[in-house]
Design an enzyme around this catalytic site. Structure first.
Site, mmCIF file in Angstrom:
data_model
loop_
_atom_site.group_PDB
_atom_site.id
_atom_site.type_symbol
_atom_site.label_atom_id
_atom_site.label_comp_id
_atom_site.label_asym_id
_atom_site.label_seq_id
_atom_site.Cartn_x
_atom_site.Cartn_y
_atom_site.Cartn_z
ATOM 1 N N LYS A 112 0.831 -1.214 0.000
ATOM 2 C CA LYS A 112 0.000 0.000 0.000
ATOM 3 C C LYS A 112 0.864 1.261 0.000
ATOM 4 O O LYS A 112 0.441 2.312 -0.468
ATOM 5 C CB LYS A 112 -0.928 0.020 1.220
HETATM 6 C C1 LIG Z 1 -4.171 -4.771 0.036
HETATM 7 C C2 LIG Z 1 -3.317 -5.972 -0.038
HETATM 8 C C3 LIG Z 1 -3.500 -6.965 -1.032
HETATM 9 C C4 LIG Z 1 -4.627 -6.912 -2.032
HETATM 10 O O1 LIG Z 1 -4.438 -5.919 -2.997
HETATM 11 P P1 LIG Z 1 -5.669 -5.428 -3.891
HETATM 12 O O2 LIG Z 1 -5.152 -4.273 -4.657
HETATM 13 O O3 LIG Z 1 -6.732 -5.028 -2.901
HETATM 14 O O4 LIG Z 1 -6.097 -6.567 -4.728
HETATM 15 C C5 LIG Z 1 -2.613 -8.031 -1.070
HETATM 16 N N1 LIG Z 1 -1.614 -8.142 -0.165
HETATM 17 C C6 LIG Z 1 -1.412 -7.214 0.804
HETATM 18 C C7 LIG Z 1 -0.307 -7.416 1.772
HETATM 19 C C8 LIG Z 1 -2.250 -6.100 0.905
HETATM 20 O O5 LIG Z 1 -2.039 -5.191 1.888
#
Ligand SMILES: *Cc1c(COP(=O)(O)O)cnc(C)c1O
Length: 496
Positions: A112
């Protein structure tokens, strides 16, 4: 030419990139999508020599056309700096026949950060461009990862304040500690007596409260959102797929125009959609492999053409993928519906009322770019252990879902030749307990920080700063409130 953004639910609603970033969601509840996907206008030769920041600029300049070169470069340089623990920003690690694209070297050690470290800068630049005089107040409800990444991104950013609500008893100890120790005078973290859904509903209520909006405006504030449907989060994510491809090319792993596979552990469908956009910009991609955990709505959708969220919600060891409504899938549906907003809106309405919808066979044919599969909890744990035993490389639970699905893909298709990039979305340190349990049950009796020390030893990796920090960090946020009190708490923080 200016690239405009249209709502997936109303063809007539068109805004500029900066307006789309400011608003987050379209008025009709649709998501903003670029009216076309631009092609990269530099050669792979050139890209292969670029730094992460330079690559990001090549992508962002094509999507965010109402930002000036100087504005974009300032945003990029403020985002991808020493907050990341490696100059490469997103390094590739070659392990057991795949290339792990490590997207967790930012301040909160999950992917993120790749978008939330730049979003605040894109947002305040957008506010300035559109003559917004108010301070922007970011309201977020979080089940763990997004809250901390947003806090870290917005902390001490002038002209913004950020308020994060989390379920007091619904996040992991590490996640809570990360949030309540957040520094920055413009940050505010509140635990609520309620679950994540209640936090989310409370936040949405405030967003649509016109009385509150008036009061806020009078006090010099307006709300905005940092959640993953904001185009300002999606576009920066395209950059690392372009970067990864260019690095494989630079290192001689792939020949000119050679296709690669990309595997993405998926929840809200944002990260894999960014890979799809990268492909449409001209990056040679064979298959986009969509990996789900036991909440396998997407796997079922890719196999049957029916999206059906009416099922039991599973709590897994990859909590950031525990999701039954993948919001960003709407952008793909809109596209395979031939950019027909009415058709897409009808499907989304069905999802809203019945919890499911079915796409036509014509639309299904347009999903040929994708392969979907899922990993059970046991398969996820086995993948962590096997990879560790074979190579010494330790991956987190989310990444392990992707690696496990990649093995299934190879078995299913006999495609073991195509070079493959696996998006590695979190540091194993963020999920030490599940990771260490998978490697050896003997670690079960260790405390949270003992596990971290042990993981560092066996994996031969330094403990990330983000973890070291919370060991001794002072708790700065102690506010806890009832769900009904959320607006009152917001006003108090803003001094209204
Ligand atoms: C948010 C997240 C995901 C999923 O990503 P999306 O863009 O929502 O599909 C996968 N792994 C981690 C560690 C995340 O924080």
């Amino acid at each position: 030419m200016e690239l405009m953004y249209a709502s997936t639910r109303d063809a007539n609603e068109k805004v500029t990139a900066s307006q789309a970033i400011l608003k987050g969601l379209a008025n009709d509840g649709g998501l903003y999508v670029p009216t076309e996907i631009p092609s990269l206008d530099v050669s792979m030769e050139e890209l292969s020599k670029m730094t992460y920041q330079e690559t990001a600029y090549e992508v962002l300049k094509l999507f965010l056309t109402d930002y000036t070169e100087e504005e974009l470069k300032n945003c990029i340089n403020a985002a991808y700096d020493s907050k990341f623990d490696t100059e490469e920003i997103a390094p590739l690690v070659d392990a057991d026949g795949a290339y792990y694209l490590e997207l967790f070297h930012g301040p909160t050690i999950a992917f993120k950060d790749m978008a939330l470290s730049i979003l605040p800068h894109l947002l305040i630049t957008a506010a300035r461009k559109n003559n917004v005089k108010n301070d922007i107040v970011i309201l977020t409800a979080t089940s763990g990862d997004t809250g901390k990444a947003a806090l870290a991104g917005f902390a001490d950013v002038k002209g913004t304040k950020i308020i994060v609500f989390y379920p007091k008893n619904g996040v992991s100890p590490v996640q809570e500690k990360q949030m309540v120790t957040q520094k920055g005078d413009n940050t505010f973290v509140v635990g609520i007596h309620g679950n994540f859904d209640q936090a989310q509903t409370g936040v949405k209520k405030m967003f649509s409260d016109t009385e509150l909006a008036k009061e806020m405006d009078a006090a010099g504030y307006q709300f905005s959102s940092a959640n993953s449907i904001n185009i300002g989060r999606l576009v920066p994510q395209i950059a690392y797929y372009v970067y990864a491809y260019a690095k494989l090319y630079a290192n001689g792993v792939i020949a000119k125009d050679e296709k690669i596979n990309i595997v993405v552990p998926t929840g809200n469908f944002g990260n894999i959609l960014a890979a799809f956009y990268a492909k449409n910009m001209g990056i040679p991609v064979a298959k986009l492999i969509c990996a789900s955990n036991e909440n396998k709505v997407l796997y079922d959708f890719f196999s049957t053409g029916t999206y059906d969220k009416n099922r039991e919600f599973m709590l897994t060891s990859s909590p950031s993928m525990d999701i039954l409504i993948s919001s960003n899938l709407e952008r793909l549906i809109y596209r395979i519906a031939g950019e027909d907003a009415a058709k897409n809106a009808a499907l989304m309405k069905e999802l809203n009322t019945t919890g499911k919808y079915e796409i036509t066979s014509e639309m299904k044919e347009k999903l040929a770019d994708f392969y979907g599969n899922y990993a059970s909890e046991k398969e996820t744990a086995d993948t962590i252990r096997d990879l560790y035993e074979k190579t010494g490389y330790v991956i987190d639970t989310h990444t392990a879902v992707a690696a496990s699905v990649y093995h299934k893909y190879k078995k299913d298709t006999n495609d073991a030749e195509t070079k493959t990039v696996i998006a590695s979305t979190a540091s194993p340190f963020k999920f030490s307990r599940s990771v260490m349990d998978a490697i050896d049950p003997k670690y079960d009796s260790l405390s949270e920080f003992e596990l971290v020390d042990e993981l560092s030893k066996i994996g031969n990796v330094k403990i990330p700063q983000a973890i070291e920090e919370i060991r001794s960090a002072e708790v700065r946020h102690k506010t806890v409130c009832e769900v009904e009190e959320m607006p009152k708490v917001v006003k108090q923080f803003l001094g209204m």
